[in-house]
Structure formats: C-alpha cells, structure tokens
Design a protein around this motif. Structure first.
Motif: not given
Length: 209
Positions: A35-47, A53-59
């Motif tokens: 999807e491109g770099v602009d699509a990389v959000t914490a929510e999108a990556v976690a999903d 989302r909390r786990t994402f920010f733990n790492y």
C-alpha cells in the motif's frame, strides 16, 4: 548426560517476544510493499500483525522505528549470508553470489521495495539511508577479515564505501523507474550489474582477495 545450562538458552518468554517483534516488523514491511509507506500507521500494523495497538507500542516507540526495524532486519540477514561464504573467496564474488543466489533474492528485493517507498517519502528515505551507513561499519570489518593484513585501512574503507555506493546507485535507478511506472529488471539484476561495473572499471588492477 550433560545438560546445557538454562541460562545459555533464551527462555520461552524471550522467544515469544522475539516472534512478536518480528511479526510486527514483517507486517509493517507488508503494508509498505502492498500500500505504500503512507499507509503505515500503528493501527494498520497492529491489525495486520494480529496484535493490539498497545502491544505495538510495547515493542516500537513510533511508526518510524518499525520501518527502521524492517530495514535493520534485512541487514542482519544479509550479514549472515555473507558470513556463510567461503573464507578464501574473492570478496566481490561473495557479494555477487549473495545477490544472485535464488535463495537470497527475497533479501535483496526487500530493500528494493523499501527503497521505492523512500522515493515517495523523504523521511522514509532518510531512515533507510541511515541504516545503510550503520551497516557500513560491520561490512568494513567483514572485508578487513576477508582480505587480510595486506591492504591498508584506507584501501579497505574505500572498497567498503564503493560496494555500498553500488547498492545506493542501484536503489536510485531501480526505484525511480518503478515509481515512474516503468518495468526495470529485478532489483538483484540491477545491483549485480552495478557491482560488475565496480569490478571491471573502478577496481581494475586492484587486489580484492
């Protein structure tokens, strides 16, 4: 029977943490690829990674850090491949063997995908180039071990920078063609050609093994 001390082996908890970290990093890369770099959000990556989302920010403290981790993982894998090459092998033969080996193509194509993202995002490009130059220290040490005590430190440093320059040049040419909608050769082919120019022209008459 002799038992291996448990302190030597990573615990189940540590292995699971590393698996989760790699899953999140891989998810970020997959989003950049699809999807491109602009699509990389914490929510999108976690999903995509199947975590909260909390786990994402733990790492990872930020979206930038997970993109950086994806590039860093590439260089860790690349280093391991180079270490596996025969000790007496010409160093450019070793590099080209890693680039041309069908079993390694996913490593090289990975940096190509990330580089394409860099062409559309100056910030992402800066992150990628920073990892490139961090890896240069490892690569220079690897070259020094391979070429032995003969060549000077400047010779080895110049060779390391030249090989890295081939990578950067290949990234620029390949990714710009992709962004322009063209169909360039596979990234590993472009990189192999660039390294070929280094051997036949820039390194003419210079011992590299």
């Amino acid at each position: 029977m002799t038992r291996t001390p448990s302190c030597v082996l990573p615990s189940l908890r540590d292995r699971k943490r590393e698996q989760t970290r790699r899953a999140i990093s891989a998810a970020a890369y997959a989003i950049v690829r699809d999807e491109g770099v602009d699509a990389v959000t914490a929510e999108a990556v976690a999903d995509r990674a199947g975590v909260s989302r909390r786990t994402f920010f733990n790492y990872f403290p930020s979206v930038e850090s997970v993109i950086t981790a994806s590039v860093s993982d590439f260089f860790v894998a690349l280093s391991a491949r180079l270490q596996e090459r025969p000790a007496g092998e010409d160093v450019l033969v070793s590099v080209l063997a890693v680039v041309d080996d069908p079993g390694d193509l996913s490593l090289v194509e990975r940096i190509g995908v990330l580089a394409t993202a860099g062409e559309t995002s100056p910030h992402a490009k800066g992150l990628i180039l920073a990892e490139f130059h961090t890896w240069l220290d490892w690569f220079e040490a690897w070259l020094r071990e391979r070429v032995g005590p003969g060549p000077s430190d400047l010779h080895v440093a110049t060779l390391a920078a030249a090989v890295l320059g081939c990578g950067e040049a290949s990234i620029r040419v390949w990714s710009k063609a992709v962004v322009a909608g063209e169909q360039p050769p596979a990234f590993h082919v472009v990189l192999a050609e660039s390294l070929g120019h280094l051997r036949s022209g820039l390194l003419a008459g210079t011992p590299v093994a």
